[in-house]
Design an enzyme around this catalytic site. Sequence first.
Site, PDB file in Angstrom:
ATOM      1  N   ASP A   1     -12.171 -12.215  10.600  1.00  0.00           N
ATOM      2  CA  ASP A   1     -11.258 -12.205   9.451  1.00  0.00           C
ATOM      3  C   ASP A   1      -9.892 -12.727   9.909  1.00  0.00           C
ATOM      4  O   ASP A   1      -9.100 -12.000  10.502  1.00  0.00           O
ATOM      5  CB  ASP A   1     -11.165 -10.748   8.966  1.00  0.00           C
ATOM      6  CG  ASP A   1     -10.255 -10.579   7.774  1.00  0.00           C
ATOM      7  OD1 ASP A   1      -9.838 -11.584   7.182  1.00  0.00           O
ATOM      8  OD2 ASP A   1      -9.958  -9.422   7.441  1.00  0.00           O
TER       9      ASP A   1
ATOM     10  N   GLU B   1     -10.011 -13.276  -2.933  1.00  0.00           N
ATOM     11  CA  GLU B   1      -9.241 -13.718  -1.761  1.00  0.00           C
ATOM     12  C   GLU B   1      -9.940 -14.909  -1.120  1.00  0.00           C
ATOM     13  O   GLU B   1     -11.153 -14.868  -0.881  1.00  0.00           O
ATOM     14  CB  GLU B   1      -9.090 -12.584  -0.739  1.00  0.00           C
ATOM     15  CG  GLU B   1      -8.411 -13.073   0.546  1.00  0.00           C
ATOM     16  CD  GLU B   1      -7.956 -11.967   1.472  1.00  0.00           C
ATOM     17  OE1 GLU B   1      -7.410 -10.964   0.980  1.00  0.00           O
ATOM     18  OE2 GLU B   1      -8.151 -12.125   2.688  1.00  0.00           O
TER      19      GLU B   1
ATOM     20  N   MET C   1       2.644  -5.518  -7.871  1.00  0.00           N
ATOM     21  CA  MET C   1       1.338  -4.966  -7.551  1.00  0.00           C
ATOM     22  C   MET C   1       1.460  -3.894  -6.475  1.00  0.00           C
ATOM     23  O   MET C   1       2.307  -3.986  -5.587  1.00  0.00           O
ATOM     24  CB  MET C   1       0.434  -6.105  -7.063  1.00  0.00           C
ATOM     25  CG  MET C   1      -0.955  -5.723  -6.646  1.00  0.00           C
ATOM     26  SD  MET C   1      -1.102  -5.097  -4.956  1.00  0.00           S
ATOM     27  CE  MET C   1      -1.705  -6.546  -4.095  1.00  0.00           C
TER      28      MET C   1
ATOM     29  N   ASP D   1      -5.407 -13.551  -3.898  1.00  0.00           N
ATOM     30  CA  ASP D   1      -4.933 -13.449  -2.517  1.00  0.00           C
ATOM     31  C   ASP D   1      -5.161 -14.785  -1.823  1.00  0.00           C
ATOM     32  O   ASP D   1      -6.308 -15.202  -1.607  1.00  0.00           O
ATOM     33  CB  ASP D   1      -5.671 -12.330  -1.762  1.00  0.00           C
ATOM     34  CG  ASP D   1      -5.085 -10.956  -2.065  1.00  0.00           C
ATOM     35  OD1 ASP D   1      -4.159 -10.874  -2.902  1.00  0.00           O
ATOM     36  OD2 ASP D   1      -5.544  -9.972  -1.452  1.00  0.00           O
TER      37      ASP D   1
ATOM     38  N   ASP E   1      -1.782 -13.269   1.149  1.00  0.00           N
ATOM     39  CA  ASP E   1      -2.282 -12.133   1.921  1.00  0.00           C
ATOM     40  C   ASP E   1      -2.752 -12.657   3.271  1.00  0.00           C
ATOM     41  O   ASP E   1      -3.939 -12.887   3.493  1.00  0.00           O
ATOM     42  CB  ASP E   1      -3.427 -11.436   1.167  1.00  0.00           C
ATOM     43  CG  ASP E   1      -3.837 -10.148   1.864  1.00  0.00           C
ATOM     44  OD1 ASP E   1      -3.120  -9.734   2.794  1.00  0.00           O
ATOM     45  OD2 ASP E   1      -4.871  -9.569   1.488  1.00  0.00           O
TER      46      ASP E   1
ATOM     47  N   ASP F   1      -7.172 -14.482   8.261  1.00  0.00           N
ATOM     48  CA  ASP F   1      -5.906 -14.328   7.521  1.00  0.00           C
ATOM     49  C   ASP F   1      -4.861 -15.370   7.910  1.00  0.00           C
ATOM     50  O   ASP F   1      -3.690 -15.048   8.101  1.00  0.00           O
ATOM     51  CB  ASP F   1      -5.311 -12.923   7.750  1.00  0.00           C
ATOM     52  CG  ASP F   1      -5.973 -11.882   6.859  1.00  0.00           C
ATOM     53  OD1 ASP F   1      -6.578 -12.262   5.844  1.00  0.00           O
ATOM     54  OD2 ASP F   1      -5.872 -10.686   7.184  1.00  0.00           O
TER      55      ASP F   1
ATOM     56  N   HIS G   1     -11.965 -14.105   2.017  1.00  0.00           N
ATOM     57  CA  HIS G   1     -13.143 -13.252   1.843  1.00  0.00           C
ATOM     58  C   HIS G   1     -14.334 -14.043   1.322  1.00  0.00           C
ATOM     59  O   HIS G   1     -15.459 -13.876   1.821  1.00  0.00           O
ATOM     60  CB  HIS G   1     -12.825 -12.096   0.891  1.00  0.00           C
ATOM     61  CG  HIS G   1     -11.760 -11.185   1.408  1.00  0.00           C
ATOM     62  ND1 HIS G   1     -11.290 -10.120   0.700  1.00  0.00           N
ATOM     63  CD2 HIS G   1     -11.061 -11.184   2.575  1.00  0.00           C
ATOM     64  CE1 HIS G   1     -10.354  -9.493   1.395  1.00  0.00           C
ATOM     65  NE2 HIS G   1     -10.195 -10.130   2.538  1.00  0.00           N
TER      66      HIS G   1
ATOM     67  N   ASP H   1       2.411   1.680   3.308  1.00  0.00           N
ATOM     68  CA  ASP H   1       3.328   0.660   3.853  1.00  0.00           C
ATOM     69  C   ASP H   1       4.752   1.100   3.544  1.00  0.00           C
ATOM     70  O   ASP H   1       5.693   0.793   4.269  1.00  0.00           O
ATOM     71  CB  ASP H   1       3.139  -0.705   3.176  1.00  0.00           C
ATOM     72  CG  ASP H   1       1.760  -1.291   3.401  1.00  0.00           C
ATOM     73  OD1 ASP H   1       1.119  -0.912   4.392  1.00  0.00           O
ATOM     74  OD2 ASP H   1       1.341  -2.112   2.568  1.00  0.00           O
TER      75      ASP H   1
ATOM     76  N   LYS I   1     -14.951  -8.237  -0.644  1.00  0.00           N
ATOM     77  CA  LYS I   1     -14.962  -8.748   0.736  1.00  0.00           C
ATOM     78  C   LYS I   1     -16.347  -8.445   1.309  1.00  0.00           C
ATOM     79  O   LYS I   1     -16.867  -7.356   1.079  1.00  0.00           O
ATOM     80  CB  LYS I   1     -13.865  -8.047   1.561  1.00  0.00           C
ATOM     81  CG  LYS I   1     -13.681  -8.633   2.961  1.00  0.00           C
ATOM     82  CD  LYS I   1     -12.506  -7.988   3.702  1.00  0.00           C
ATOM     83  CE  LYS I   1     -12.285  -8.656   5.043  1.00  0.00           C
ATOM     84  NZ  LYS I   1     -11.166  -8.063   5.807  1.00  0.00           N
TER      85      LYS I   1
ATOM     86  N   GLU J   1     -11.003  -6.042  -5.417  1.00  0.00           N
ATOM     87  CA  GLU J   1     -10.972  -7.156  -4.454  1.00  0.00           C
ATOM     88  C   GLU J   1     -12.223  -7.144  -3.588  1.00  0.00           C
ATOM     89  O   GLU J   1     -12.402  -6.240  -2.764  1.00  0.00           O
ATOM     90  CB  GLU J   1      -9.717  -7.032  -3.569  1.00  0.00           C
ATOM     91  CG  GLU J   1      -9.611  -8.140  -2.538  1.00  0.00           C
ATOM     92  CD  GLU J   1      -8.334  -8.032  -1.708  1.00  0.00           C
ATOM     93  OE1 GLU J   1      -7.352  -7.418  -2.174  1.00  0.00           O
ATOM     94  OE2 GLU J   1      -8.333  -8.560  -0.584  1.00  0.00           O
TER      95      GLU J   1
ATOM     96  N   HIS K   1       0.881  -1.167   0.000  1.00  0.00           N
ATOM     97  CA  HIS K   1       0.000   0.000   0.000  1.00  0.00           C
ATOM     98  C   HIS K   1       0.921   1.219   0.000  1.00  0.00           C
ATOM     99  O   HIS K   1       2.005   1.172   0.588  1.00  0.00           O
ATOM    100  CB  HIS K   1      -0.841   0.090   1.274  1.00  0.00           C
ATOM    101  CG  HIS K   1      -1.754  -1.074   1.502  1.00  0.00           C
ATOM    102  ND1 HIS K   1      -1.370  -2.200   2.175  1.00  0.00           N
ATOM    103  CD2 HIS K   1      -3.045  -1.260   1.179  1.00  0.00           C
ATOM    104  CE1 HIS K   1      -2.389  -3.045   2.241  1.00  0.00           C
ATOM    105  NE2 HIS K   1      -3.417  -2.496   1.642  1.00  0.00           N
TER     106      HIS K   1
END
Length: 383
Positions: free
Chosen positions: A255, A217, A88, A245, A287, A257, A220, A57, A183, A181, A54
């Site tokens: 969530d 993802e 990406m 993802d 991800d 992950d 998701h 980030d 979700k 994306e 991002h």
Amino acid sequence: MTYTPTPADKFTFGLWTVGNPGRDPFGEPVRPRYDPVTLVHLLAEVGAYGVNFHDNDLVPIDATPAERDRIVRDFKAALTATGLVAPMATTNLFSDPAFKDGAFTANDPQVRAYALQKAMRGIDLGVECGAGLYIFWGGREGTETDAVRDPREALKRYREAINYLCAYVKDQGYSLRFALEPKPNEPRGDIYLATVGHVLAFITTLDYPEMVGVNPEVAHETMAGLNVLHGVAQAWEAGKLLHIDLNDQVIGRYDQDFRFGSANLKATFFLVKFLEDVGFDGPRQFDAHAYRTEDLEGVKDFARGCIRTYLILKEKARRWNADPEIQALLAEINAGDQGPVVYSREHADALKAREFDRAALGARGLAYERLDQLTIDLLLGVR
Ligand code: GCO
Ligand code: MN
Ligand code: MN
């Protein structure tokens, strides 16, 4: 087998994944924040092909232009030193309090304008670092109550923003594609464009649909109680699977992950088998993040685990495809298939007149139990 990744596997991680400090709604960070250069070296050490980010980030939201340039220079030097690529990039349109009511769909036009500005700058940053794909995950694009916005208005605003940004990319002469994306929820009570199916339908309403695809993802779709593979396959069939993802998730939970393949092994196997069988050549991004119990070594275990599980399942898929008993069963299941039926007046007349042995059709055993158990045996390593 050593299960060593190669660049052709295109295994990538976001800076935010291995950099996740383990903060959750109930507790403070359990790991320090590592700078992007350290994380690039960590990813090179575990065998990744690329790193995604991002905007924030990489460059803090309040960095000066000079700081930005220095950070980008150091990051690109780390890419060169390690051989990693940055295929990406994406915009953080969810962390700052300004985005508490969404970004592109927020009710405040100033927030929407700021979101567009931030996305354009993020796109510039991504392109500068070599990205060919830009992701839009509408984390805050949603509501807790539908009293505040007509969902049609949200879709209109979302469309306006993506159209604007496609036009920006064309105007700049960038060779960049977008992937949306989906979700269903978290961090909002409900998020717009909840599933792969919603996104695929939405893309057809855009000004430049050929520039836009989907980034499904695993977690998701699973959160929505759906079969991930079915969504991924539909995206692929539509020519819209640009990126994926990979992680894991138990249905009905927060969530999570989790590390790829750590929760639903059979579903994960069929997903890997699909990606390999069709020859998906986009980045396979993990991800996910390490359990909150882990230190830096545990983060490396997590990242290596994602890659290793993918490669093990890839090898299992190869063996599934080469297994004589499995293939014989499949041949039996599909026996008599004469390819697609195409309408003609004659064909329809003949079909209407044909006699079927309905009882025999219903009585035939299909041996799917055997086929599934062979799959399980193979996955459990006794075959
Ligand atoms: C999530 C999302 C994000 C996005 C990321 C890139 O649940 O937080 O999966 O990790 O993938 O913002 O667009
Ligand atoms: Mn996610
Ligand atoms: Mn994601």
